[in-house]
Design a protein around this motif. Structure first.
Motif, PDB file in Angstrom:
ATOM      1  N   ASN A  66      -8.846  -6.619   1.249  1.00 19.48           N
ATOM      2  CA  ASN A  66      -7.592  -6.882   0.239  1.00 19.48           C
ATOM      3  C   ASN A  66      -7.564  -8.276  -0.258  1.00 19.48           C
ATOM      4  O   ASN A  66      -7.433  -9.236   0.534  1.00 19.48           O
ATOM      5  CB  ASN A  66      -6.411  -6.395   1.171  1.00 19.48           C
ATOM      6  CG  ASN A  66      -5.011  -6.675   0.636  1.00 19.48           C
ATOM      7  OD1 ASN A  66      -4.619  -7.914   0.450  1.00 19.48           O
ATOM      8  ND2 ASN A  66      -4.645  -5.583   0.114  1.00 19.48           N
ATOM      9  N   ASP A  85       0.880   4.118  -2.877  1.00 20.97           N
ATOM     10  CA  ASP A  85       0.627   5.378  -2.643  1.00 20.97           C
ATOM     11  C   ASP A  85       1.705   6.480  -2.831  1.00 20.97           C
ATOM     12  O   ASP A  85       1.453   7.660  -3.220  1.00 20.97           O
ATOM     13  CB  ASP A  85       0.466   5.665  -0.879  1.00 20.97           C
ATOM     14  CG  ASP A  85      -1.041   5.157  -0.389  1.00 20.97           C
ATOM     15  OD1 ASP A  85      -1.813   4.896  -1.156  1.00 20.97           O
ATOM     16  OD2 ASP A  85      -1.115   4.703   0.786  1.00 20.97           O
ATOM     17  N   VAL A 113       0.794  -1.214  -0.228  1.00 17.21           N
ATOM     18  CA  VAL A 113       0.001  -0.127   0.062  1.00 17.21           C
ATOM     19  C   VAL A 113       0.693   0.896  -0.082  1.00 17.21           C
ATOM     20  O   VAL A 113       0.785   2.283  -0.755  1.00 17.21           O
ATOM     21  CB  VAL A 113      -0.915   0.182   1.023  1.00 17.21           C
ATOM     22  CG1 VAL A 113      -1.653   1.194   1.319  1.00 17.21           C
ATOM     23  CG2 VAL A 113      -1.859  -0.978   1.262  1.00 17.21           C
ATOM     24  N   LYS A 158      -8.398  -2.206   6.178  1.00 13.76           N
ATOM     25  CA  LYS A 158      -6.958  -2.536   5.596  1.00 13.76           C
ATOM     26  C   LYS A 158      -6.921  -3.958   4.790  1.00 13.76           C
ATOM     27  O   LYS A 158      -6.248  -3.891   3.823  1.00 13.76           O
ATOM     28  CB  LYS A 158      -5.899  -2.254   6.714  1.00 13.76           C
ATOM     29  CG  LYS A 158      -5.841  -0.989   7.314  1.00 13.76           C
ATOM     30  CD  LYS A 158      -4.796  -1.003   8.291  1.00 13.76           C
ATOM     31  CE  LYS A 158      -4.447   0.367   8.852  1.00 13.76           C
ATOM     32  NZ  LYS A 158      -3.607   0.289  10.047  1.00 13.76           N
ATOM     33  N   TYR A 170      -4.317   6.041   5.569  1.00 10.59           N
ATOM     34  CA  TYR A 170      -4.292   4.548   5.589  1.00 10.59           C
ATOM     35  C   TYR A 170      -4.198   4.260   7.224  1.00 10.59           C
ATOM     36  O   TYR A 170      -4.830   3.345   7.573  1.00 10.59           O
ATOM     37  CB  TYR A 170      -3.062   4.091   4.826  1.00 10.59           C
ATOM     38  CG  TYR A 170      -2.831   2.628   5.272  1.00 10.59           C
ATOM     39  CD1 TYR A 170      -3.678   1.768   4.292  1.00 10.59           C
ATOM     40  CD2 TYR A 170      -2.074   1.980   5.687  1.00 10.59           C
ATOM     41  CE1 TYR A 170      -3.737   0.303   4.302  1.00 10.59           C
ATOM     42  CE2 TYR A 170      -1.722   0.537   5.834  1.00 10.59           C
ATOM     43  CZ  TYR A 170      -2.631  -0.363   5.166  1.00 10.59           C
ATOM     44  OH  TYR A 170      -2.336  -1.569   5.396  1.00 10.59           O
TER      45      TYR A 170
END
Length: 391
Positions: free
Chosen positions: A211, A146, A142, A207, A199
């Motif tokens: 996923n 990002d 992640v 989270k 996040y």
């Protein structure tokens, strides 16, 4: 802060500077770098293009591959740990059944019992460690994604800022021309900090529960523990509770993923799947070669899911290897093979010594046994393919 004198140096001055630098190298004292100074002029068109290309380059591809490989290896570790634990428990159970209530334990049973007791403590602890490690790798993935988005935003803002400055200069607005425009480093750090805060504010479910990497890890983990007894996987919203939804799963029927009828045949080719690929969009599974060939014939490689009754649109990017489905297929084929062996044991011997098959009315014994024989060959083929792939 020391003032850096920006001027051309003569040849002699440059040589003196080199000599000074060489002498400084022998000094162990750390050098003090000047404080960062923001750009006094905007980036030119070439620099802006170079900044934009950073967000789309492939330099991070190897890093992404290593992160994905880490999740794959951690998932395999959890699978193997729990498979081995289940195998040792089954072995111990067979020893106990063979011994009976009044029998005496032999050395092999004692050794197996000792191994099971050791694994009883070690397997949950190691499984939890793998769980934490998988979440950490997902966090890194992640963060990498990002960072790419932050670079894109920064490049866009720098380009917009350059246009704004040029427009101000063309308008000859001195007050606006002197307005402070943040430099690219400040913009990038601000974008990354904003993404990190966003996040960090998410729940564990937000989270990891949605996923795909963690869902795959959790499904494999659950199948290794409960695959034999067919216990359904709790809903993802229960994964992060204190008991992980395991203790009271039967009390919340609305939050349980129902155990569906297992069809081991590909909906496209109608053959038993040996390399199942499952859609992350609609959860339907196909043989890899069949779904790839189907989507290649569709305009743009995009089509409605070929599963009857499904209206979801899918592409090949939506499909992933499904190791859990492969395990279930192998279990089903093994069960059919065992049933076939049991049928062989059901042959009754009459008084003259002739064999007579026990028949069930309306049951096509010959065709069914042929099908089970085919299932036996399929599971052997799947295992051979896996061994060949590992080699």
């Amino acid at each position: 802060m020391p003032i850096i004198n920006r001027r051309l140096q003569s040849s002699s001055e440059r040589h003196r500077g080199r000599a000074s630098t060489a002498s400084t190298l022998h000094n162990d004292a750390p050098l003090e770098l000047p404080a960062y100074e923001p750009l006094s002029t905007p980036l030119n068109a070439h620099a802006i293009r170079a900044l934009s290309q950073l967000s789309s380059n492939k330099d991070t591809r190897k890093y992404e591959e290593q992160l994905n490989k880490s999740i794959e290896l951690l998932s395999a570790s959890v699978r193997d740990l729990n498979d081995k634990y289940a195998e040792r428990k089954d072995n111990l159970k067979r020893f106990q059944e063979k011994r009976g209530q009044n029998g005496e334990k032999n050395d092999r049973e004692r050794a197996e019992e000792k191994a099971v007791l050791a694994l009883k403590d070690d397997v949950p602890r190691l499984t939890d460690e793998c769980d934490v490690a998988v979440r950490s790798v997902i966090d890194l993935k992640v963060e990498l994604e990002d960072s790419k988005v932050a670079l894109q935003e920064t490049a866009q803002k720098v380009e917009n800022g350059a246009r704004t400055r040029r427009r101000r200069e063309e308008d000859e607005d001195d007050d606006m021309a002197d307005a402070d425009i943040p430099g690219p480093i400040a913009l990038l750090e601000e974008a990354k900090a904003r993404a990190a805060d966003d996040y960090a504010s998410k729940s564990l479910y937000e989270k990891y529960g949605v996923n795909n990497d963690y869902i795959g890890f959790k499904r494999l983990w659950h199948d290794a523990v409960h695959g034999a007894d067919g216990k359904p996987l709790p809903d993802a919203s229960k994964w992060f509770s204190q008991n992980r939804g395991e203790d009271h799963a039967d009390d919340d029927d609305d939050l349980i993923v129902a155990e569906e009828h297992l069809d081991i045949h590909c909906p496209l080719s109608m053959v038993v799947m040996q390399d199942p690929y499952t859609s992350t969009v609609c959860k339907h599974t196909f043989e890899k070669d069949s779904i790839v060939q189907f989507l290649r014939t569709q305009p743009g490689g995009r089509a409605r899911c070929p599963q009857t009754g499904c209206n979801k649109e899918v592409t090949i990017k939506n499909f992933r290897p499904d190791p859990v489905m492969l395990r279930r297929i192998k279990r089903r084929l093994a069960e059919e093979r065992n049933d076939d062996d049991d049928d062989d044991d059901d042959e009754a011997v009459d008084g003259d010594g002739d064999s007579e098959m026990k028949k069930t009315p309306g049951r096509p014994i010959k065709s069914e046994r042929e099908g089970r024989g085919k299932g036996r060959r399929l599971v052997e083929d799947i295992e051979d393919d896996e061994e060949g792939g590992e080699a």
